[in-house]
Design a protein around this motif. Structure first.
Motif, PDB file in Angstrom:
ATOM      1  N   SER A  55      -7.766   0.743   0.383  1.00  0.00           N
ATOM      2  CA  SER A  55      -6.727  -0.283   0.486  1.00  0.00           C
ATOM      3  C   SER A  55      -6.683  -0.895   1.875  1.00  0.00           C
ATOM      4  O   SER A  55      -6.415  -2.091   2.030  1.00  0.00           O
ATOM      5  CB  SER A  55      -5.360   0.315   0.134  1.00  0.00           C
ATOM      6  OG  SER A  55      -5.345   0.810  -1.191  1.00  0.00           O
ATOM      7  N   SER A 102      -2.689   2.651 -10.397  1.00  0.00           N
ATOM      8  CA  SER A 102      -2.718   3.771  -9.451  1.00  0.00           C
ATOM      9  C   SER A 102      -2.159   5.044 -10.074  1.00  0.00           C
ATOM     10  O   SER A 102      -2.645   6.146  -9.811  1.00  0.00           O
ATOM     11  CB  SER A 102      -1.928   3.413  -8.188  1.00  0.00           C
ATOM     12  OG  SER A 102      -2.484   2.288  -7.534  1.00  0.00           O
ATOM     13  N   MET A 160      -8.020   6.496  -1.660  1.00  0.00           N
ATOM     14  CA  MET A 160      -7.402   5.254  -2.144  1.00  0.00           C
ATOM     15  C   MET A 160      -6.793   4.460  -0.992  1.00  0.00           C
ATOM     16  O   MET A 160      -6.882   3.220  -0.962  1.00  0.00           O
ATOM     17  CB  MET A 160      -6.335   5.592  -3.186  1.00  0.00           C
ATOM     18  CG  MET A 160      -6.877   6.224  -4.458  1.00  0.00           C
ATOM     19  SD  MET A 160      -7.786   5.059  -5.472  1.00  0.00           S
ATOM     20  CE  MET A 160      -6.464   4.009  -6.049  1.00  0.00           C
ATOM     21  N   LEU A 161      -6.189   5.156  -0.028  1.00  0.00           N
ATOM     22  CA  LEU A 161      -5.601   4.464   1.116  1.00  0.00           C
ATOM     23  C   LEU A 161      -6.669   3.835   1.995  1.00  0.00           C
ATOM     24  O   LEU A 161      -6.502   2.714   2.496  1.00  0.00           O
ATOM     25  CB  LEU A 161      -4.744   5.436   1.933  1.00  0.00           C
ATOM     26  CG  LEU A 161      -3.417   5.867   1.300  1.00  0.00           C
ATOM     27  CD1 LEU A 161      -2.723   6.902   2.171  1.00  0.00           C
ATOM     28  CD2 LEU A 161      -2.505   4.665   1.100  1.00  0.00           C
ATOM     29  N   THR A 202       3.363   1.382  -3.268  1.00  0.00           N
ATOM     30  CA  THR A 202       2.613   1.628  -4.503  1.00  0.00           C
ATOM     31  C   THR A 202       2.103   3.051  -4.558  1.00  0.00           C
ATOM     32  O   THR A 202       2.155   3.701  -5.612  1.00  0.00           O
ATOM     33  CB  THR A 202       1.435   0.644  -4.607  1.00  0.00           C
ATOM     34  OG1 THR A 202       1.930  -0.696  -4.588  1.00  0.00           O
ATOM     35  CG2 THR A 202       0.663   0.868  -5.899  1.00  0.00           C
ATOM     36  N   THR A 203       1.626   3.576  -3.439  1.00  0.00           N
ATOM     37  CA  THR A 203       1.124   4.952  -3.414  1.00  0.00           C
ATOM     38  C   THR A 203       2.239   5.950  -3.705  1.00  0.00           C
ATOM     39  O   THR A 203       2.071   6.862  -4.533  1.00  0.00           O
ATOM     40  CB  THR A 203       0.497   5.254  -2.045  1.00  0.00           C
ATOM     41  OG1 THR A 203      -0.593   4.359  -1.812  1.00  0.00           O
ATOM     42  CG2 THR A 203      -0.014   6.689  -1.998  1.00  0.00           C
ATOM     43  N   CYS A 204       3.385   5.787  -3.056  1.00  0.00           N
ATOM     44  CA  CYS A 204       4.492   6.730  -3.260  1.00  0.00           C
ATOM     45  C   CYS A 204       5.018   6.685  -4.690  1.00  0.00           C
ATOM     46  O   CYS A 204       5.216   7.733  -5.330  1.00  0.00           O
ATOM     47  CB  CYS A 204       5.614   6.433  -2.271  1.00  0.00           C
ATOM     48  SG  CYS A 204       5.180   6.697  -0.540  1.00  0.00           S
ATOM     49  N   VAL A 259      -5.709  10.656  -2.638  1.00  0.00           N
ATOM     50  CA  VAL A 259      -4.761   9.700  -2.042  1.00  0.00           C
ATOM     51  C   VAL A 259      -5.356   9.082  -0.783  1.00  0.00           C
ATOM     52  O   VAL A 259      -5.262   7.858  -0.571  1.00  0.00           O
ATOM     53  CB  VAL A 259      -3.427  10.398  -1.731  1.00  0.00           C
ATOM     54  CG1 VAL A 259      -2.501   9.451  -0.982  1.00  0.00           C
ATOM     55  CG2 VAL A 259      -2.756  10.873  -3.015  1.00  0.00           C
ATOM     56  N   TYR A 295      -4.038   8.773 -10.268  1.00  0.00           N
ATOM     57  CA  TYR A 295      -3.468  10.028  -9.774  1.00  0.00           C
ATOM     58  C   TYR A 295      -3.190  11.003 -10.919  1.00  0.00           C
ATOM     59  O   TYR A 295      -3.318  12.221 -10.743  1.00  0.00           O
ATOM     60  CB  TYR A 295      -2.181   9.741  -8.992  1.00  0.00           C
ATOM     61  CG  TYR A 295      -2.419   8.936  -7.742  1.00  0.00           C
ATOM     62  CD1 TYR A 295      -3.491   9.207  -6.906  1.00  0.00           C
ATOM     63  CD2 TYR A 295      -1.576   7.886  -7.384  1.00  0.00           C
ATOM     64  CE1 TYR A 295      -3.722   8.466  -5.756  1.00  0.00           C
ATOM     65  CE2 TYR A 295      -1.786   7.140  -6.238  1.00  0.00           C
ATOM     66  CZ  TYR A 295      -2.867   7.436  -5.437  1.00  0.00           C
ATOM     67  OH  TYR A 295      -3.095   6.702  -4.306  1.00  0.00           O
ATOM     68  N   MET A 343       0.825  -1.206   0.000  1.00  0.00           N
ATOM     69  CA  MET A 343       0.000   0.000   0.000  1.00  0.00           C
ATOM     70  C   MET A 343       0.862   1.260   0.000  1.00  0.00           C
ATOM     71  O   MET A 343       0.656   2.177  -0.818  1.00  0.00           O
ATOM     72  CB  MET A 343      -0.932  -0.024   1.213  1.00  0.00           C
ATOM     73  CG  MET A 343      -1.845   1.163   1.345  1.00  0.00           C
ATOM     74  SD  MET A 343      -2.995   0.936   2.728  1.00  0.00           S
ATOM     75  CE  MET A 343      -1.840   0.701   4.090  1.00  0.00           C
TER      76      MET A 343
END
Length: 334
Positions: free
Chosen positions: A256, A207, A252-253, A118-120, A249, A211, A115
């Motif tokens: 997740s 992702s 999405m978190l 992948t986000t960063c 963001v 974004y 999580m």
């Protein structure tokens, strides 16, 4: 009893209201007529949503009847409703086994790593895509998004081509450099990094596009004003892009977090090639339940695990959304 002073009274001789509100109070008939008029006015849109509603009803809500299997000693000859009740025995089997702590630890830690990383990385790629010339944007979007459509079975064969001990690409490279080949499928210390790399390779494109679409919705006047003030690309990304993407963001978190107790079965089963030597670092709840179901045929335990994962996921989503709502109500899901 209803009387003429009642808010639901519409002149009908003692007729009860046709519907009630969520609070239990009767709905005025005028409100019901307005709702029916709104429905009829937008009937084409409701008709377009009908396939999605039927899909959810058939594949998401109707199967919830089968949750009672989690509390039964399921037998195929007796069926779901005829099988004997087992109480919490199916849950006890999951939590009292030797592997309970190991699979829970792996599932949670892997999902947290997936999580956050992948986000960063997706945010970084989205910002970089925004700076690329228009004629190259589609090419990079396609290159990033393509792995998302590949099945884990196919990706497992790709991983095997790289990691095979005898004629794999990596061992061939190590041998050519004068180094000893590595038994990848027998050495568990490498697999946390291998699994994270494959997950990012396959998931980061989806992702990134989400974004990137969020960046496209940012008003260009913010960037124009920053350029006039002499801001650099990095300063605009840190001070404009990232803060304005924060609500997306966070959403999405939160979504997740709901799947934190659900391991990616395809990733953790096909990429390690179901090798027993590395179960201590690759095994998650889903792969453990699958092997138990295949070897023992315990359908009740499998249903109990799915029920447990769903309840925990719901609680985590509610908690995460509640925390975000306390900090900033504008960034919460509801």
């Amino acid at each position: 009893m209803l009387n003429k002073e009642s808010p639901a009274w519409d002149g009908s001789a003692g007729m009860p209201p046709a519907a009630t509100s969520l609070g239990g109070k009767p709905k005025p008939r005028s409100l019901i007529r307005r709702e029916m008029h709104y429905f009829w006015k937008n009937r084409e849109l409701f008709l377009l949503s009908l396939p999605g509603i039927l899909y959810k009803l058939i594949f998401a809500y109707l199967p919830m009847v089968g949750l009672i299997i989690a509390f039964k000693k399921y037998r195929y000859d007796k069926g779901i409703f005829g099988s004997d009740w087992a109480g919490l025995d199916n849950f006890r089997y999951l939590f009292t086994g030797d592997a309970a702590w190991r699979i829970t630890r792996n599932t949670v830690l892997y999902n947290i790593g997936y999580m956050l990383l992948t986000t960063c990385i997706a945010l970084l790629f989205a910002v970089l895509l925004n700076e690329i010339r228009a004629r190259w944007t589609k090419f990079y979007q396609t290159s990033l998004f393509l792995p998302h459509f590949l099945s884990w079975v196919l990706v497992g064969y790709i991983a095997y081509a790289f990691l095979n001990h005898s004629d794999g690409f990596l061992n061939g490279l190590l041998t050519s450099l004068g180094m000893e080949p590595i038994s990848w499928y027998q050495n568990s210390s490498y697999w946390p990094f291998i699994l994270i790399i494959f997950h990012i390779w396959k998931a980061v494109g989806f992702s990134t596009l989400i974004y990137f679409a969020g960046i496209m919705g940012i008003n260009g006047e913010y960037y124009e004003a920053a350029r006039i003030d002499g801001a650099t690309k990095r300063q605009m990304a840190v001070s404009i892009t990232i803060p304005l993407l924060a609500p997306l963001v966070i959403i999405m978190l939160i979504l997740s977090i709901g799947s934190m107790f659900r391991g990616d079965f395809g990733l953790h089963y096909f990429i390690p090639n179901n090798s027993g030597f590395i179960f201590n670092t690759t095994d998650v709840i889903d792969t453990y339940v699958y092997r138990s179901l295949r070897e023992l045929g315990n359908v009740g335990m499998s249903a109990a695990t799915g029920f447990y994962q769903s309840v925990v996921g719901l609680v985590l989503v509610l908690l995460a959304n509640g925390i975000v709502k306390k900090i900033n109500p504008d960034h919460s899901l509801w």
